[in-house]
Design an enzyme around this catalytic site. Structure first.
Site, PDB file in Angstrom:
ATOM      1  N   HIS A 108       0.836  -1.202   0.000  1.00  0.00           N
ATOM      2  CA  HIS A 108       0.000   0.000   0.000  1.00  0.00           C
ATOM      3  C   HIS A 108       0.869   1.249   0.000  1.00  0.00           C
ATOM      4  CE1 HIS A 108       0.968  -0.541   4.254  1.00  0.00           C
ATOM      5  NE2 HIS A 108       0.647   0.745   4.455  1.00  0.00           N
ATOM      6  N   ASP A 146       0.493   5.080   1.810  1.00  0.00           N
ATOM      7  CA  ASP A 146      -0.250   5.556   2.974  1.00  0.00           C
ATOM      8  C   ASP A 146      -1.396   6.506   2.619  1.00  0.00           C
ATOM      9  OD1 ASP A 146       1.149   4.132   4.913  1.00  0.00           O
ATOM     10  OD2 ASP A 146       2.649   5.710   5.204  1.00  0.00           O
ATOM     11  N   HIS A 184       4.724   0.188   0.251  1.00  0.00           N
ATOM     12  CA  HIS A 184       5.461  -0.570   1.263  1.00  0.00           C
ATOM     13  C   HIS A 184       4.595  -1.697   1.812  1.00  0.00           C
ATOM     14  CE1 HIS A 184       3.540   2.845   3.272  1.00  0.00           C
ATOM     15  NE2 HIS A 184       3.458   2.112   4.356  1.00  0.00           N
ATOM     16  N   ARG A 202       4.828   6.352  13.408  1.00  0.00           N
ATOM     17  CA  ARG A 202       4.791   6.963  12.080  1.00  0.00           C
ATOM     18  C   ARG A 202       4.382   8.433  12.180  1.00  0.00           C
ATOM     19  NH1 ARG A 202       0.362   4.962   7.825  1.00  0.00           N
ATOM     20  NH2 ARG A 202      -0.821   6.767   8.577  1.00  0.00           N
TER      21      ARG A 202
END
Length: 302
Positions: free
Chosen positions: A95, A97, A253, A268
């Site tokens: 995916h 983000d 990622h 994150r």
């Protein structure tokens, strides 16, 4: 005395930056790091041992920050920091983000707090080189396609072990507490490098103009195989204290669920991005949901 250096770690993506403390960067060195990120798309910094404040301050040098997530709660007292916690869910899918909103983040930073003794790595793929790998006829088709990205699908799933089913169900309920659907170009122009790349990934669920989701899914699956070719992927093996920065505009990622019931915790922080632009100059548009202005300051400038 260590010397600032950028060392390539993959043939098509990724570099490790050595000889710097990201808490103490001159404007000149930061400018070189920014340029290296545009070139390599992923930068890794070993042993930085940052606090949440340090990570937020470093990420903010790239631009205004988003909230932690459109629906998932932030770390207590830190509205910009998302806990990526294996005890809640394991998003082991390729995916990019938060592409289900109109202005996805432009840069993501991940910092390792707890890592398992084996497994738990992160794979990052170069979607620009994937686009160049397409045969000419498929590339011309991709240039014309648009895909609908949504958070309303089976994305956050419990892992094979280590995830309490009740916690996983609650996490999914929170993740889907609001729904977004956004149409993005399948081929996106990078706003700084002008590279074309395949802007798809796990949130892309259908193709605009096709009444059959099955047909759209088949096309997306074909394009996705080019993204995940081994030559387009680099693997980051985490150690506690590592910091990884990747360009969310031309990468995907994946965090393999390969560490059993062992704990894994990353934090994150993401940098607000702009509205994606396709090969024909058209900009992404909202299909369902709002502009996510509660999450990203970029929404007000879109």
């Amino acid at each position: 005395m260590s010397v600032f250096d950028v060392r390539r770690i993959g043939g098509r993506i990724g570099a490790e930056v050595t000889g710097v403390d990201v808490r103490d960067l001159s404007d000149t060195i930061f400018g070189e790091i920014h340029a290296a990120l545009l070139e390599h798309k992923l930068l890794g910094f070993r042993g930085q041992d940052l606090t949440d404040d340090d990570q937020v301050a470093f990420a903010a040098r790239f631009g205004a920050l988003t909230g932690a997530h459109p629906t998932v709660p932030a770390v207590a007292g830190r509205p910009e920091v998302l806990p990526v916690d294996s005890e809640l869910a394991r998003a082991n899918h390729w995916h990019t983000d938060v592409t289900f909103v109109r202005t996805p983040p432009k840069i993501s930073t991940l910092r390792a707090l707890v890592v398992p003794p084996y497994g738990g790595d992160t794979l990052i793929a170069n979607t620009a080189s994937a686009y160049l790998d397409l045969p000419g006829e498929l590339r011309e088709l991709a240039d014309r396609l648009w895909a609908v990205h949504t958070n309303d699908h089976d994305y956050v799933r419990p892992g094979t072990s280590g995830v309490d089913p009740a916690k996983a169900a609650e996490q999914r309920k929170v993740f889907l507490s609001r729904t977004w659907k956004t149409a993005h170009p399948v081929v996106r122009l990078h706003p700084e490098s002008d590279e074309r790349n395949l802007f798809i990934g796990g949130f892309a669920q259908s193709i605009v103009g096709l009444t059959s989701q099955r047909e759209g899914r088949a096309i997306l699956d074909i394009l996705q195989t080019y993204v995940t070719r081994p030559e387009n992927v680099v693997r980051w093996v985490w150690s506690p204290g590592d910091l990884v920065v990747f360009d969310n505009r031309n990468t995907q990622h994946y965090a393999p669920d390969d560490y059993g019931d062992l704990p894994r915790l990353l934090h994150r922080v993401t940098v607000a991005g702009d509205v994606p632009v396709g090969a024909d100059g058209r900009r992404s548009y909202i299909v369902e949901g709002d502009d996510a202005s509660h999450y990203t300051p970029a929404a007000t400038a879109a």
